[in-house]
Design a protein around this motif. Structure first.
Motif, PDB file in Angstrom:
ATOM      1  N   LEU A 360       0.840  -1.195   0.000  1.00 28.55           N
ATOM      2  CA  LEU A 360       0.000   0.000   0.000  1.00 28.55           C
ATOM      3  C   LEU A 360       0.883   1.257   0.000  1.00 28.55           C
ATOM      4  O   LEU A 360       0.714   2.151  -0.835  1.00 28.55           O
ATOM      5  N   ALA A 361       1.835   1.320   0.937  1.00 22.59           N
ATOM      6  CA  ALA A 361       2.601   2.551   1.153  1.00 22.59           C
ATOM      7  C   ALA A 361       3.403   2.987  -0.072  1.00 22.59           C
ATOM      8  O   ALA A 361       3.528   4.178  -0.335  1.00 22.59           O
ATOM      9  N   ASN A 362       3.963   2.021  -0.822  1.00 18.51           N
ATOM     10  CA  ASN A 362       4.787   2.462  -1.959  1.00 18.51           C
ATOM     11  C   ASN A 362       4.079   2.272  -3.304  1.00 18.51           C
ATOM     12  O   ASN A 362       4.716   2.303  -4.363  1.00 18.51           O
ATOM     13  N   ALA A 363       2.753   2.130  -3.265  1.00 18.27           N
ATOM     14  CA  ALA A 363       1.993   1.905  -4.506  1.00 18.27           C
ATOM     15  C   ALA A 363       1.824   3.174  -5.340  1.00 18.27           C
ATOM     16  O   ALA A 363       1.310   3.113  -6.458  1.00 18.27           O
ATOM     17  N   GLY A 364       2.256   4.318  -4.827  1.00 12.44           N
ATOM     18  CA  GLY A 364       2.110   5.568  -5.585  1.00 12.44           C
ATOM     19  C   GLY A 364       2.865   5.524  -6.907  1.00 12.44           C
ATOM     20  O   GLY A 364       2.403   6.057  -7.917  1.00 12.44           O
ATOM     21  N   GLY A 365       4.030   4.868  -6.903  1.00 12.91           N
ATOM     22  CA  GLY A 365       4.849   4.810  -8.117  1.00 12.91           C
ATOM     23  C   GLY A 365       4.145   4.062  -9.229  1.00 12.91           C
ATOM     24  O   GLY A 365       4.031   4.549 -10.357  1.00 12.91           O
ATOM     25  N   VAL A 366       3.652   2.872  -8.899  1.00 17.64           N
ATOM     26  CA  VAL A 366       3.018   2.077  -9.962  1.00 17.64           C
ATOM     27  C   VAL A 366       1.673   2.693 -10.351  1.00 17.64           C
ATOM     28  O   VAL A 366       1.234   2.557 -11.497  1.00 17.64           O
ATOM     29  N   THR A 367       1.069   3.430  -9.438  1.00 15.03           N
ATOM     30  CA  THR A 367      -0.201   4.084  -9.785  1.00 15.03           C
ATOM     31  C   THR A 367       0.037   5.156 -10.857  1.00 15.03           C
ATOM     32  O   THR A 367      -0.683   5.201 -11.867  1.00 15.03           O
ATOM     33  N   VAL A 368       1.081   5.961 -10.680  1.00 12.83           N
ATOM     34  CA  VAL A 368       1.353   6.974 -11.712  1.00 12.83           C
ATOM     35  C   VAL A 368       1.977   6.314 -12.955  1.00 12.83           C
ATOM     36  O   VAL A 368       1.799   6.794 -14.072  1.00 12.83           O
ATOM     37  N   SER A 369       2.639   5.177 -12.790  1.00 13.39           N
ATOM     38  CA  SER A 369       3.082   4.403 -13.958  1.00 13.39           C
ATOM     39  C   SER A 369       1.870   3.977 -14.775  1.00 13.39           C
ATOM     40  O   SER A 369       1.895   3.988 -16.013  1.00 13.39           O
ATOM     41  N   TYR A 370       0.823   3.591 -14.073  1.00 18.39           N
ATOM     42  CA  TYR A 370      -0.428   3.227 -14.763  1.00 18.39           C
ATOM     43  C   TYR A 370      -0.954   4.441 -15.525  1.00 18.39           C
ATOM     44  O   TYR A 370      -1.319   4.333 -16.697  1.00 18.39           O
ATOM     45  N   PHE A 371      -0.935   5.621 -14.892  1.00 17.09           N
ATOM     46  CA  PHE A 371      -1.374   6.847 -15.582  1.00 17.09           C
ATOM     47  C   PHE A 371      -0.499   7.087 -16.820  1.00 17.09           C
ATOM     48  O   PHE A 371      -0.990   7.469 -17.876  1.00 17.09           O
ATOM     49  N   GLU A 372       0.807   6.865 -16.661  1.00 18.07           N
ATOM     50  CA  GLU A 372       1.725   7.087 -17.792  1.00 18.07           C
ATOM     51  C   GLU A 372       1.381   6.158 -18.963  1.00 18.07           C
ATOM     52  O   GLU A 372       1.322   6.582 -20.118  1.00 18.07           O
ATOM     53  N   TRP A 373       1.137   4.910 -18.637  1.00 23.00           N
ATOM     54  CA  TRP A 373       0.814   3.895 -19.653  1.00 23.00           C
ATOM     55  C   TRP A 373      -0.497   4.264 -20.363  1.00 23.00           C
ATOM     56  O   TRP A 373      -0.603   4.190 -21.591  1.00 23.00           O
ATOM     57  N   VAL A 374      -1.491   4.713 -19.597  1.00 25.03           N
ATOM     58  CA  VAL A 374      -2.774   5.132 -20.178  1.00 25.03           C
ATOM     59  C   VAL A 374      -2.553   6.344 -21.096  1.00 25.03           C
ATOM     60  O   VAL A 374      -3.072   6.404 -22.212  1.00 25.03           O
ATOM     61  N   GLN A 375      -1.739   7.308 -20.636  1.00 25.23           N
ATOM     62  CA  GLN A 375      -1.471   8.508 -21.446  1.00 25.23           C
ATOM     63  C   GLN A 375      -0.739   8.131 -22.737  1.00 25.23           C
ATOM     64  O   GLN A 375      -1.014   8.673 -23.802  1.00 25.23           O
ATOM     65  N   ASP A 376       0.220   7.181 -22.644  1.00 30.01           N
ATOM     66  CA  ASP A 376       0.961   6.760 -23.833  1.00 30.01           C
ATOM     67  C   ASP A 376       0.013   6.116 -24.859  1.00 30.01           C
ATOM     68  O   ASP A 376       0.139   6.354 -26.062  1.00 30.01           O
ATOM     69  N   PHE A 377      -0.913   5.306 -24.375  1.00 31.95           N
ATOM     70  CA  PHE A 377      -1.853   4.643 -25.284  1.00 31.95           C
ATOM     71  C   PHE A 377      -2.731   5.652 -26.010  1.00 31.95           C
ATOM     72  O   PHE A 377      -3.034   5.506 -27.180  1.00 31.95           O
ATOM     73  N   SER A 378      -3.156   6.688 -25.256  1.00 27.40           N
ATOM     74  CA  SER A 378      -4.085   7.646 -25.862  1.00 27.40           C
ATOM     75  C   SER A 378      -3.335   8.828 -26.480  1.00 27.40           C
ATOM     76  O   SER A 378      -3.950   9.668 -27.141  1.00 27.40           O
ATOM     77  N   SER A 379      -2.011   8.905 -26.236  1.00 28.15           N
ATOM     78  CA  SER A 379      -1.203  10.047 -26.694  1.00 28.15           C
ATOM     79  C   SER A 379      -1.841  11.372 -26.279  1.00 28.15           C
ATOM     80  O   SER A 379      -1.809  12.349 -27.021  1.00 28.15           O
ATOM     81  N   PHE A 380      -2.404  11.367 -25.103  1.00 28.67           N
ATOM     82  CA  PHE A 380      -3.028  12.583 -24.569  1.00 28.67           C
ATOM     83  C   PHE A 380      -2.529  12.743 -23.133  1.00 28.67           C
ATOM     84  O   PHE A 380      -2.700  11.829 -22.322  1.00 28.67           O
ATOM     85  N   PHE A 381      -1.875  13.873 -22.853  1.00 34.03           N
ATOM     86  CA  PHE A 381      -1.148  13.976 -21.585  1.00 34.03           C
ATOM     87  C   PHE A 381      -1.822  14.919 -20.590  1.00 34.03           C
ATOM     88  O   PHE A 381      -2.372  15.950 -20.983  1.00 34.03           O
ATOM     89  N   TRP A 382      -1.800  14.527 -19.324  1.00 35.82           N
ATOM     90  CA  TRP A 382      -2.495  15.253 -18.264  1.00 35.82           C
ATOM     91  C   TRP A 382      -1.554  16.242 -17.583  1.00 35.82           C
ATOM     92  O   TRP A 382      -0.332  16.122 -17.668  1.00 35.82           O
ATOM     93  N   THR A 383      -2.135  17.186 -16.865  1.00 35.97           N
ATOM     94  CA  THR A 383      -1.313  18.137 -16.113  1.00 35.97           C
ATOM     95  C   THR A 383      -0.842  17.480 -14.816  1.00 35.97           C
ATOM     96  O   THR A 383      -1.410  16.474 -14.361  1.00 35.97           O
ATOM     97  N   GLU A 384       0.165  18.087 -14.193  1.00 35.62           N
ATOM     98  CA  GLU A 384       0.676  17.525 -12.947  1.00 35.62           C
ATOM     99  C   GLU A 384      -0.398  17.568 -11.855  1.00 35.62           C
ATOM    100  O   GLU A 384      -0.495  16.653 -11.031  1.00 35.62           O
ATOM    101  N   ASP A 385      -1.217  18.609 -11.877  1.00 33.00           N
ATOM    102  CA  ASP A 385      -2.305  18.704 -10.906  1.00 33.00           C
ATOM    103  C   ASP A 385      -3.285  17.551 -11.061  1.00 33.00           C
ATOM    104  O   ASP A 385      -3.728  16.959 -10.082  1.00 33.00           O
ATOM    105  N   GLU A 386      -3.608  17.260 -12.332  1.00 32.51           N
ATOM    106  CA  GLU A 386      -4.540  16.144 -12.578  1.00 32.51           C
ATOM    107  C   GLU A 386      -3.947  14.829 -12.060  1.00 32.51           C
ATOM    108  O   GLU A 386      -4.633  14.020 -11.435  1.00 32.51           O
ATOM    109  N   ILE A 387      -2.653  14.639 -12.324  1.00 26.52           N
ATOM    110  CA  ILE A 387      -1.976  13.415 -11.878  1.00 26.52           C
ATOM    111  C   ILE A 387      -2.047  13.322 -10.349  1.00 26.52           C
ATOM    112  O   ILE A 387      -2.454  12.298  -9.788  1.00 26.52           O
TER     113      ILE A 387
END
Ligand code: NAD
Length: 436
Positions: A360-387
């Protein structure tokens, strides 16, 4: 050499007797023991529990390179896909002289649990090379990374298994891995790794994400037991990506970081360490050794410091039963993977120390990795605030769900996280059925 001696030599090289032997040395044995602890909570899904106690797929690769002096050197590398039941494999790549197959198997297993506990649509995987990155030149390291990527290229890919950084690797390693995979494929595949530089499809907020998740879960734990971050004393082992950024966020929130440690020094200053200055020192010198803002401390005394939050953020197995008996923290927040042995876990529980588990405690990294992977698939990038807003929502949601199960069942947070995760993985396993 007899067959037995040959086998023993081979298994020693692989980090212990090992492969599916639960009596093997830690950390794989720790992982198997943690799985066994949730057996009573699995109901009818218990019939599938063995699938969690053996990795789905294990690849051992030879990584030969030509050294700068013209000689040929060989390194051993691994990619373990522990489970692919819920989606593609996901987990980091470690470059460290002590990497073993046993360790990579455990780290892959913890990724399965972590991804499921937080609700990310991934299985669990991990990789590594037994190499001390500081003992090879920049060019040699790049050749090691490229050859390793080619070797594991047969099982990784944006919809198959997606590596990320871990100890000894960083955004530049991911850039080289992405380039190598793309060159072999003949087209650019940004989604094959996460934790990349922003220019190559990396995500804003990824670099900070694990440390931020550590901070968020510490804050939530404190909220549940009436322990505010402001004014709290914090002790952090490991001052790299996770420990360094975690320490900075505690510091910024008004906590007093009284001790920090890395491979080069163990430092204490009861008045509070100037964390930005320590980070600058590490950036300039490669380690904490020589930092003037704190006094050197014995490592065993470090573990016994009285504090509110203790954050192990270096390597696994650091909190042994002996050390657990002397810990005087109110909350242990596991930034590292597997820093607490099962025996130590029991001791901490008996002594009333709350442990926020790694999954649980160190899951932040893979969670934003998941966001990165989703952004790469859609080629649409979010702001740091959204992340950061989405990260905050997922981490607090996961924390509260795990806290609730822990309360309902009267179990530690780790067991609660494992219960939630194992039920999710085994449900997927059962729904898919066995092939053929
Ligand atoms: P890193 O390489 O950036 O930093 C590791 C730190 O640990 C360094 O400060 C190093 O000096 C220190 N260290 C190494 N050996 C040590 C020793 N024997 N004693 C004390 N300190 C020692 O690695 P990181 O990415 O910060 O990873 C740290 C831990 O967090 C690992 O267990 C890793 O698996 C885990 N983790 C990392 C991420 C991530 O996104 N980076 C995500 C989840 C979990």
């Amino acid at each position: 050499m007899t067959a037995n001696t040959a086998l023993e030599t081979a298994s020693a090289r692989l980090g212990g007797l090992s492969y599916l032997n639960p009596a093997a040395p830690e950390p794989w044995a720790s992982f198997v023991e943690q799985i066994e602890r949730v057996r009573p909570y699995l109901g009818s899904l218990e019939r599938w529990i063995e699938t969690l106690k053996r990795p789905k797929r294990t690849l051992i690769v030879d990584v030969p390179i030509e050294r700068d002096d013209g000689t040929v050197a060989h390194f051993e590398g691994y990619r373990v896909q522990h489970s692919l039941s819920r989606g593609p494999g996901k987990g980091g790549i470690r470059f460290h002289p002590d990497v073993t197959l046993n360790e990579v198997m455990a780290l892959a297993g913890w990724m399965t649990i972590k991804n499921a506990a937080v609700g990310l649509p991934f299985g669990g995987a991990k990789g590594g090379i037994r190499v001390d990155p500081s003992s090879v030149s920049k060019g040699e390291l790049q050749r090691i990374t490229r050859r390793f990527t080619s070797e594991i290229g047969v099982i990784i890919g944006p919809d198959r298994d997606i590596p990320a950084p871990d100890v000894g690797t960083n955004a530049m390693t991911m850039a080289v891995m992405m380039d190598t995979f793309s060159m072999n494929r003949g087209s650019t595949a940004t989604g094959v790794v996460t934790g990349k530089p922003i220019a190559l499809g990396g995500s804003l907020g990824r670099h900070e994400a694990t440390g931020r998740g550590v901070y968020i879960t510490a804050r939530e734990a404190g909220r549940h037991i009436g322990l505010p971050i402001e004014g709290a004393r914090v002790v952090v082992q490991g001052f790299g990506n996770v420990g360094g950024i975690g320490a900075r966020l505690f510091h910024e929130a008004g906590a007093r970081v009284i001790a920090i440690a890395d491979h080069s020094a163990t430092l204490v200053n009861e008045a509070g360490i100037d964390i930005p200055a320590a980070l600058e020192h590490v950036a300039a010198n490669g380690g904490l050794a020589g930092f003037a803002g704190a006094a050197q401390l014995d490592i065993e005394e470090f573990w016994q410091l009285e504090c509110e939050f203790l954050v192990p953020a270096a390597l696994e197995g650091q909190i042994s039963a002996e050390r657990a008996a002397g810990i005087r923290a109110k909350v242990v927040v596991e930034g590292a993977n597997g820093p607490t042995t099962p025996a130590a876990d029991d001791i901490l529980r008996e002594r009333g120390v709350l442990v926020v588990p790694d999954v649980l405690a160190n899951a932040g990294g893979v969670t934003v990795s998941y966001f990165e992977w989703v952004q790469d698939f859609s080629s649409f990038f979010w702001t740091e605030d959204e992340i950061n807003t989405r990260l905050e929502r997922i981490m607090t949601g996961a924390f509260n769900a795990i806290w609730k199960v822990a309360e309902e069942k009267g179990v530690p947070l780790r067991t609660a996280a494992f219960i939630i995760a194992c039920l999710r993985v085994l449900e997927a396993r059962a729904e898919r059925g066995l092939y053929p």
